[in-house]
Write an enzyme that holds these catalytic residues in place. Sequence first.
Site, mmCIF file in Angstrom:
data_model
loop_
_atom_site.group_PDB
_atom_site.id
_atom_site.type_symbol
_atom_site.label_atom_id
_atom_site.label_comp_id
_atom_site.label_asym_id
_atom_site.label_seq_id
_atom_site.Cartn_x
_atom_site.Cartn_y
_atom_site.Cartn_z
ATOM 1 N N TRP A 60 48.609 50.817 29.743
ATOM 2 C CA TRP A 60 48.934 49.497 29.177
ATOM 3 C C TRP A 60 47.893 49.091 28.140
ATOM 4 O O TRP A 60 48.223 48.540 27.090
ATOM 5 C CB TRP A 60 49.073 48.439 30.267
ATOM 6 C CG TRP A 60 50.226 48.723 31.185
ATOM 7 C CD1 TRP A 60 50.164 48.977 32.530
ATOM 8 C CD2 TRP A 60 51.613 48.830 30.820
ATOM 9 N NE1 TRP A 60 51.428 49.217 33.011
ATOM 10 C CE2 TRP A 60 52.330 49.143 32.004
ATOM 11 C CE3 TRP A 60 52.328 48.695 29.618
ATOM 12 C CZ2 TRP A 60 53.719 49.308 32.017
ATOM 13 C CZ3 TRP A 60 53.709 48.865 29.639
ATOM 14 C CH2 TRP A 60 54.381 49.163 30.818
ATOM 15 N N ASP A 92 44.990 40.987 29.502
ATOM 16 C CA ASP A 92 46.297 41.246 30.098
ATOM 17 C C ASP A 92 46.085 41.221 31.604
ATOM 18 O O ASP A 92 45.400 42.082 32.153
ATOM 19 C CB ASP A 92 46.792 42.622 29.626
ATOM 20 C CG ASP A 92 48.087 43.062 30.326
ATOM 21 O OD1 ASP A 92 48.595 42.319 31.191
ATOM 22 O OD2 ASP A 92 48.585 44.155 29.995
ATOM 23 N N LYS A 131 55.060 41.068 38.451
ATOM 24 C CA LYS A 131 54.174 41.770 39.375
ATOM 25 C C LYS A 131 53.723 40.831 40.494
ATOM 26 O O LYS A 131 53.735 41.179 41.646
ATOM 27 C CB LYS A 131 52.947 42.322 38.652
ATOM 28 C CG LYS A 131 53.248 43.104 37.368
ATOM 29 C CD LYS A 131 53.852 44.457 37.620
ATOM 30 C CE LYS A 131 54.447 45.110 36.387
ATOM 31 N NZ LYS A 131 53.541 45.339 35.266
HETATM 32 C C1 LIG Z 1 53.792 46.018 33.836
HETATM 33 C C2 LIG Z 1 52.674 45.823 32.908
HETATM 34 C C3 LIG Z 1 52.861 45.616 31.530
HETATM 35 C C4 LIG Z 1 54.230 45.658 30.872
HETATM 36 O O1 LIG Z 1 54.994 44.618 31.247
HETATM 37 P P1 LIG Z 1 56.478 44.413 30.638
HETATM 38 O O2 LIG Z 1 56.787 43.034 31.054
HETATM 39 O O3 LIG Z 1 57.334 45.463 31.270
HETATM 40 O O4 LIG Z 1 56.405 44.590 29.162
HETATM 41 C C5 LIG Z 1 51.765 45.378 30.746
HETATM 42 N N1 LIG Z 1 50.523 45.365 31.268
HETATM 43 C C6 LIG Z 1 50.285 45.583 32.580
HETATM 44 C C7 LIG Z 1 48.889 45.553 33.107
HETATM 45 C C8 LIG Z 1 51.355 45.819 33.438
HETATM 46 O O5 LIG Z 1 51.136 46.023 34.746
#
Ligand SMILES: *Cc1c(COP(=O)(O)O)cnc(C)c1O
Length: 357
Positions: A100, A167, A191
């Site tokens: 990511w 993030d 998540k």
């Molecule tokens: C799942 C995830 C993403 C991507 O998320 P989407 O909503 O599918 O674009 C980005 N960063 C992290 C740390 C993630 O766990």
Amino acid sequence: MGKVHVFNAGPSVLPQVAIENAIEALKDFKGTGVSVLSISHRAKEWDATMEECRSLWRELLNIPDTHEIVFLSGGASLQFLYVAMNYLERKAAYLETGEWAKKALKEAAAIGDAYAIASSADKNYSYIPKGYEIPTDLDYFHITTNNTIYGTEIKEDIDCPVPLIADMSSDIMSRTMDVGKYALIYGGAQKNVGPAGVIFAIIRRDTLGKVTRYIPTMLDYRTHIDKLSMFNTPPVFAIFMMNETLKWLKSIGGVEAIHKINEEKAALLYSEIDRNSLFVGTAAKEDRSIMNVCFVMAPGYETLQDEFLAFAKERKLIGLKGHRSVGGFRASLYNACTPEDVLALVNCMKEFENLKK
Ligand SMILES: *Cc1c(COP(=O)(O)O)cnc(C)c1O
């Protein structure tokens, strides 16, 4: 049917009470006689839900007045582009801790001068790089606090001499934190705080407006701050579910209470991984994530991998297959995953060991 124990990495398990309330609201939203799927996003009943959701975010994370919270769609992946569009003028650095983080950097590098300040790619992202120095001439420094795929986590709010952007898709609301240390925190809800379809962005207002490029209206955070996340039709149902999820979190004592539970769940599983001769953890011990626990079969037992997954599935433990870039297993222990779920997994690992030894 016995309880299914869900360890999915995302979309993940959500609190049962939030699901029950959603079923009601699908039929009748707040006594309006209209389904939450059909309610106007301009209705006053909906306004109240948006406001409640914003104030729950503020309360649960202690968000200071300097910061705004917005809810958007497009996934965390589109936020990678938002970050660069809204913050990148001269130069930005990224901490490359996994897939990511790499994807976030790729979007920024396409827009301007962005580079990886340090990387753990040399050991398949099994640790968090340390000892790097953050230059003071950056527009921002970007981190991924929890590496969902590799099971490593930055568990503290770091000191940063430039605007810090994080993030936090997979560990937001898992621990108490100092929001004031960040210029921007963003992530997908699916998540730890809701269903797929909505993202959160917590933005320090005075960090915006510093770039000279034209920012397309929809990609400009100021548009969404000014219109209270309703510039266009928001993902109404996803926000509704996020609100219900946060109401549940508050009802059990908030972030401090869930952090304690999360630490206990993770300790329980990691200690079994360390004890059980059939399994080994993949992440460096000091960087182990409390949200995503990655492990593989121990050397000599590799051929038992599929058998263990089937064994677990028979016991109604699902979502344990590791991401293809790590292999083995990954148990995601997000907030709505209970200590009982983790105990069921630990018992399953013990039983499997007894069977094979
Ligand atoms: C799942 C995830 C993403 C991507 O998320 P989407 O909503 O599918 O674009 C980005 N960063 C992290 C740390 C993630 O766990």
